[in-house]
Motif scaffolding. Structure first.
Motif, short mmCIF file in Angstrom:
data_model
loop_
_atom_site.label_atom_id
_atom_site.label_comp_id
_atom_site.label_asym_id
_atom_site.label_seq_id
_atom_site.Cartn_x
_atom_site.Cartn_y
_atom_site.Cartn_z
N UNK A 55 39.16 31.68 49.61
CA UNK A 55 38.77 32.77 48.73
C UNK A 55 39.63 32.80 47.47
N UNK A 56 40.88 32.43 47.60
CA UNK A 56 41.80 32.46 46.46
C UNK A 56 41.42 31.49 45.37
N UNK A 57 40.55 30.53 45.67
CA UNK A 57 40.13 29.56 44.65
C UNK A 57 38.90 30.02 43.87
N UNK A 58 38.33 31.17 44.24
CA UNK A 58 37.12 31.65 43.57
C UNK A 58 37.42 32.89 42.74
N UNK A 59 36.76 32.98 41.58
CA UNK A 59 36.98 34.12 40.69
C UNK A 59 36.38 35.40 41.25
N UNK A 60 35.22 35.27 41.92
CA UNK A 60 34.51 36.44 42.42
C UNK A 60 34.36 36.35 43.93
N UNK A 61 34.82 37.38 44.62
CA UNK A 61 34.75 37.45 46.08
C UNK A 61 33.94 38.68 46.46
N UNK A 62 32.91 38.51 47.27
CA UNK A 62 32.07 39.62 47.71
C UNK A 62 32.28 39.82 49.20
N UNK A 63 32.69 41.02 49.57
CA UNK A 63 32.99 41.35 50.96
C UNK A 63 31.93 42.33 51.46
N UNK A 81 44.95 42.48 50.29
CA UNK A 81 46.40 42.32 50.37
C UNK A 81 46.79 40.85 50.43
N UNK A 82 46.03 40.07 51.23
CA UNK A 82 46.35 38.65 51.37
C UNK A 82 46.14 37.90 50.06
N UNK A 83 45.09 38.24 49.32
CA UNK A 83 44.86 37.59 48.03
C UNK A 83 45.99 37.91 47.05
N UNK A 84 46.45 39.14 47.07
CA UNK A 84 47.56 39.52 46.18
C UNK A 84 48.83 38.77 46.60
N UNK A 85 49.07 38.68 47.89
CA UNK A 85 50.23 37.92 48.38
C UNK A 85 50.15 36.46 47.99
N UNK A 86 48.91 35.96 47.83
CA UNK A 86 48.70 34.56 47.43
C UNK A 86 48.82 34.37 45.93
N UNK A 87 49.08 35.44 45.19
CA UNK A 87 49.28 35.31 43.76
C UNK A 87 48.11 35.74 42.91
N UNK A 88 47.03 36.20 43.53
CA UNK A 88 45.87 36.66 42.77
C UNK A 88 46.01 38.12 42.39
N UNK A 89 45.31 38.54 41.31
CA UNK A 89 45.33 39.93 40.85
C UNK A 89 43.90 40.39 40.54
N UNK A 90 43.00 40.34 41.50
CA UNK A 90 41.61 40.70 41.21
C UNK A 90 41.41 42.20 41.12
N UNK A 91 40.48 42.62 40.26
CA UNK A 91 40.02 44.00 40.29
C UNK A 91 39.26 44.23 41.60
N UNK A 230 35.14 42.97 34.61
CA UNK A 230 36.46 43.39 35.05
C UNK A 230 37.57 42.58 34.39
N UNK A 231 37.23 41.37 33.92
CA UNK A 231 38.19 40.54 33.21
C UNK A 231 39.35 40.13 34.08
N UNK A 232 40.48 39.88 33.43
CA UNK A 232 41.69 39.57 34.17
C UNK A 232 41.51 38.42 35.14
N UNK A 233 41.81 38.69 36.39
CA UNK A 233 41.80 37.65 37.42
C UNK A 233 40.60 37.78 38.34
N UNK A 234 39.44 38.08 37.77
CA UNK A 234 38.23 38.17 38.57
C UNK A 234 38.13 39.49 39.31
N UNK A 235 37.32 39.50 40.37
CA UNK A 235 37.07 40.76 41.06
C UNK A 235 36.66 40.51 42.50
N UNK A 236 36.98 41.49 43.34
CA UNK A 236 36.51 41.57 44.72
C UNK A 236 35.53 42.74 44.77
#
Length: 307
Positions: A55-63, A81-91, A230-236
């Motif tokens: 998931x961390x390799x994709x800009x857009x994650x749909x849950x 939380x896991x994506x943030x711990x991996x260095x991502x900052x998605x909206x 949402x810009x930035x680091x993509x979105x969940x």
């Protein structure tokens, strides 16, 4: 800047320290599929750590969730939380928050406040969604990480217009911006109509079908636009599982290489063969109830019809 491949590798080391939440739903906890994550394309299973790395390799994650299952919301929060711990900052974009609530959301986020109070700020008790306590862990994960929260659904006025008049009731500029001027392929429309009929337990008047299809298309398109904007680091995106479908949901509105969909599905009965489903990944969970939702629907219809 770290590459997304590098971020995926980081996820494997960081996520290992984050415990998976205990199950909250009472039924089917001993089912053999519970807790397994299926890679649909590969017809195999993956670990939670591997899932997050991907998931961390994709800009857009749909849950995609079942709205009334608390396990789905805890797992959504865990993934954020896991994506943030991996260095991502998605909206974090919510289907449950309308565009006309965006200013309210922004005002709350601009002042000191916690996830618990956000529900009151959004007047959640009158929203028709399950209790805010279900969604609070997701908001808490986002607020703790200080990532943006996004109102992803259409405004209430626009939803009402769609229900009454379909796409013809929308401003032509909106129709063009959301690419709703492009007709749905016949096969996609047929699947969508079937899903809508099933969701309404077969009680959809023929005269309402076109407007329901228009509403679903417009909501999917608007949610996709909210993720892009949402810009930035993509979105969940936090949404119902129907919106996460690759064949007719939000993923159709986003670049294929940039989006990945995960559905949280409840196990059913003694069925141990994973179903064929239109998602990238499926995470199986216990179920909340064995009560037939259509039975509840029928009883409510009968109540409304009584003199």
């Amino acid at each position: 800047m770290k590459s997304r491949v590098a971020l995926g590798v980081l996820a494997l080391s960081f996520v290992a320290a984050a415990p998976i939440p205990d199950w909250q739903s009472p039924l089917g906890r001993d089912h053999p599929l519970v807790g397994t994550i299926r890679d649909v394309a590969a017809a195999g299973t993956v670990t939670p750590e591997t899932l997050v790395a991907r998931l961390a390799t994709r800009r857009f994650v749909i849950l995609g969730e079942k709205h009334d299952n608390p396990d789905h919301h805890w797992l959504q929060a865990w993934i954020i939380e896991a994506l943030v711990m991996a260095g991502r900052r998605p909206a974090v974009a919510f289907e449950m928050v309308r565009a006309d609530q965006a200013d309210t959301l922004a005002r709350y986020l601009a002042a000191p406040g916690d996830a618990h109070g956000l529900g009151d700020a959004l007047d959640w008790r009158r929203s028709g969604w399950p209790a805010w306590s279900m969604y609070e862990p997701i908001a808490e994960a986002a607020l703790r990480a200080r990532v943006p929260l996004v109102a992803a659904d259409l405004s209430g006025a626009m939803l009402a217009s769609l229900r009454r008049g379909g796409l013809d009731a929308l401003d032509p500029g909106v129709v063009t911006r959301l690419h709703l001027d492009r007709p749905l392929p016949d096969a996609v429309r047929a699947r969508l109509v079937g899903e809508l009929r099933e969701a309404h337990c077969g009680h959809v008047p023929e005269s309402s079908v076109d407007n329901l299809v228009a509403s679903q298309r417009a909501r999917d398109a608007h949610m996709a636009a909210a993720m892009r904007d949402a810009g930035g680091d993509g979105a969940v995106l936090i949404a119902g599982a129907g919106h996460a479908r690759r064949d007719m949901g939000v993923p159709r509105m986003l670049p294929d290489a940039d989006v990945v969909s995960v559905a949280f599905l409840e196990v059913r009965g003694d069925t141990t063969s994973p179903p064929v489903v239109p998602f990238d990944y499926v995470w199986f969970t216990p179920r909340v109830t064995d009560q037939d939702p259509c039975e509840r629907f029928r009883r409510e219809l009968e109540r409304l019809r009584r003199p």
